[in-house]
Scaffold this motif. Sequence first.
Motif, short mmCIF file in Angstrom:
data_model
loop_
_atom_site.label_atom_id
_atom_site.label_comp_id
_atom_site.label_asym_id
_atom_site.label_seq_id
_atom_site.Cartn_x
_atom_site.Cartn_y
_atom_site.Cartn_z
N THR A 1 13.21 8.57 -3.78
CA THR A 1 14.03 9.67 -3.25
C THR A 1 13.16 10.83 -2.83
OG1 THR A 1 15.89 9.00 -4.63
CG2 THR A 1 15.93 11.25 -3.78
N GLU A 2 12.22 11.24 -3.68
CA GLU A 2 11.32 12.36 -3.36
C GLU A 2 10.46 12.04 -2.14
OE1 GLU A 2 10.59 14.07 -7.89
OE2 GLU A 2 9.37 12.40 -7.14
N PHE A 3 9.94 10.83 -2.11
CA PHE A 3 9.09 10.40 -1.00
C PHE A 3 9.89 10.40 0.31
CE2 PHE A 3 6.46 6.92 1.07
CZ PHE A 3 5.28 7.65 1.14
N GLY A 4 11.10 9.86 0.24
CA GLY A 4 11.97 9.85 1.41
C GLY A 4 12.30 11.25 1.89
N GLU A 5 12.63 12.14 0.96
CA GLU A 5 12.94 13.53 1.34
C GLU A 5 11.75 14.20 2.02
OE1 GLU A 5 14.29 15.36 -2.28
OE2 GLU A 5 16.29 14.47 -2.12
N ALA A 6 10.54 13.94 1.51
CA ALA A 6 9.33 14.52 2.11
C ALA A 6 9.13 14.03 3.53
CB ALA A 6 8.11 14.19 1.26
N LEU A 7 9.65 12.82 3.82
CA LEU A 7 9.48 12.23 5.15
C LEU A 7 10.73 12.37 6.01
CD1 LEU A 7 7.62 9.01 4.00
CD2 LEU A 7 6.61 11.00 5.14
N GLY A 8 11.79 12.93 5.45
CA GLY A 8 13.02 13.13 6.21
C GLY A 8 13.87 11.88 6.36
N VAL A 9 13.75 10.96 5.41
CA VAL A 9 14.57 9.74 5.44
C VAL A 9 15.21 9.54 4.06
CG1 VAL A 9 13.17 8.61 7.21
CG2 VAL A 9 12.65 8.19 4.80
N LYS A 10 16.18 8.65 4.01
CA LYS A 10 16.86 8.36 2.76
C LYS A 10 16.05 7.40 1.89
CE LYS A 10 21.54 9.14 4.42
NZ LYS A 10 21.75 10.39 3.75
N ARG A 11 16.37 7.39 0.61
CA ARG A 11 15.70 6.51 -0.35
C ARG A 11 15.80 5.05 0.08
NH1 ARG A 11 16.32 2.81 -3.96
NH2 ARG A 11 18.55 2.68 -3.56
N ARG B 1 0.83 -1.20 0.00
CA ARG B 1 0.00 0.00 0.00
C ARG B 1 0.87 1.26 0.00
NH1 ARG B 1 -2.87 -3.61 2.90
NH2 ARG B 1 -2.05 -3.01 4.92
N ILE B 2 1.99 1.21 0.69
CA ILE B 2 2.89 2.36 0.71
C ILE B 2 3.43 2.62 -0.70
CG2 ILE B 2 5.14 3.18 1.54
CD1 ILE B 2 4.40 1.78 4.24
N LYS B 3 3.81 1.56 -1.38
CA LYS B 3 4.30 1.72 -2.76
C LYS B 3 3.19 2.25 -3.67
CE LYS B 3 6.90 -0.49 -6.41
NZ LYS B 3 7.68 -1.67 -6.80
N LEU B 4 1.98 1.73 -3.50
CA LEU B 4 0.84 2.20 -4.28
C LEU B 4 0.60 3.68 -4.03
CD1 LEU B 4 -1.70 1.43 -6.05
CD2 LEU B 4 -2.89 1.15 -3.88
N LEU B 5 0.62 4.09 -2.80
CA LEU B 5 0.45 5.50 -2.45
C LEU B 5 1.50 6.35 -3.14
CD1 LEU B 5 -0.67 7.84 -0.64
CD2 LEU B 5 1.03 7.12 1.06
N ARG B 6 2.75 5.94 -3.02
CA ARG B 6 3.85 6.73 -3.57
C ARG B 6 3.80 6.82 -5.09
NH1 ARG B 6 8.42 5.52 -6.03
NH2 ARG B 6 8.37 3.30 -5.53
N THR B 7 3.58 5.68 -5.75
CA THR B 7 3.67 5.66 -7.21
C THR B 7 2.39 6.08 -7.92
OG1 THR B 7 3.09 3.30 -7.28
CG2 THR B 7 5.45 3.87 -7.21
N GLU B 8 1.26 5.53 -7.50
CA GLU B 8 0.01 5.75 -8.22
C GLU B 8 -0.73 7.03 -7.84
OE1 GLU B 8 -0.91 3.74 -10.78
OE2 GLU B 8 0.99 2.70 -10.42
N GLN B 9 -0.59 7.44 -6.58
CA GLN B 9 -1.33 8.61 -6.12
C GLN B 9 -0.47 9.86 -6.03
OE1 GLN B 9 -4.68 8.70 -5.62
NE2 GLN B 9 -4.62 6.65 -6.48
N LEU B 10 0.73 9.71 -5.49
CA LEU B 10 1.59 10.88 -5.29
C LEU B 10 2.58 11.09 -6.44
CD1 LEU B 10 2.34 10.34 -1.49
CD2 LEU B 10 0.58 11.81 -2.52
N HIS B 11 2.78 10.07 -7.25
CA HIS B 11 3.69 10.13 -8.40
C HIS B 11 5.06 10.63 -7.99
CE1 HIS B 11 0.12 9.33 -10.77
NE2 HIS B 11 -0.47 10.35 -10.17
N MET B 12 5.59 10.02 -6.95
CA MET B 12 6.90 10.41 -6.42
C MET B 12 7.88 9.26 -6.57
SD MET B 12 5.68 12.25 -2.88
CE MET B 12 6.99 13.43 -2.60
N THR B 13 9.15 9.62 -6.74
CA THR B 13 10.20 8.62 -6.69
C THR B 13 10.45 8.25 -5.23
OG1 THR B 13 11.98 10.23 -6.47
CG2 THR B 13 11.31 9.64 -8.74
N ILE C 1 12.96 3.96 2.31
CA ILE C 1 11.71 3.75 1.56
C ILE C 1 11.81 2.44 0.77
CG2 ILE C 1 10.17 4.69 -0.21
CD1 ILE C 1 10.29 6.26 2.52
N ASN C 2 12.94 2.21 0.15
CA ASN C 2 13.14 0.97 -0.61
C ASN C 2 12.97 -0.26 0.30
OD1 ASN C 2 13.79 -0.60 -2.90
ND2 ASN C 2 15.93 -0.72 -2.25
N ASN C 3 13.56 -0.21 1.48
CA ASN C 3 13.43 -1.33 2.41
C ASN C 3 12.00 -1.52 2.89
OD1 ASN C 3 16.12 -2.10 2.27
ND2 ASN C 3 16.73 -0.79 3.97
#
Length: 124
Positions: free
Chosen positions: A18-28, A4-16, A31-33
Motif C-alpha cells: 500500500t505504501e509503495f503504491g501510494e508513493a507511485l500513485g497506484v493502488k496496492r 527485484r521489485i519485491k526485494l526493493l520494496r521489502t528489504e531496502q525500502l521497508h514499505m508495504t 503492486i501486488n500484480n
Amino acid sequence: MYERIKLLRTEQLHMTQTEFGEALGVKRDVINNIENNRLKNPEKQEPIYRLMCEKFNVSEEWLRTGEGEMFLPLTKNQLITEFAADLVMEDNTFKKRLFEALAKLNESEWEVLEKLADSLIKKD
C-alpha cells in the motif's frame, strides 16, 4: 524483474504494498500484480517502472536485468538532503546540536571555521 521489485520494496525500502503504491500513485493491487507477475500487459507498466527508478534512485539496469548496483550513486545535494531529513527526525543528538549551531553562524564565523578546517587538513 517482479522479484527485484519485491526485494526493493521489502528489504531496502521497508514499505508495504500500500505504501509503495501510494508513493507511485497506484493502488496496492497494481503492486501486488506486479510482484506476483500477474500483469496481462507488462509493457503498459513501463511508466511505473521508470517512476520507481526515479523516485527511489534505483538503477534501471538493475531493475530490468539484475546487473549492477541496485541504487544509483547519490549526488552531493542528494546526500545533504537525506542527511538533513534524517537530522530533523532525531532527538537531541550531538549531530543535531552541531548542525543547529552551524546554522546560526554568520559569514565571518564561517570564515574562521573554514580556516580551522583547512589547517586541520594540512596537518595530515
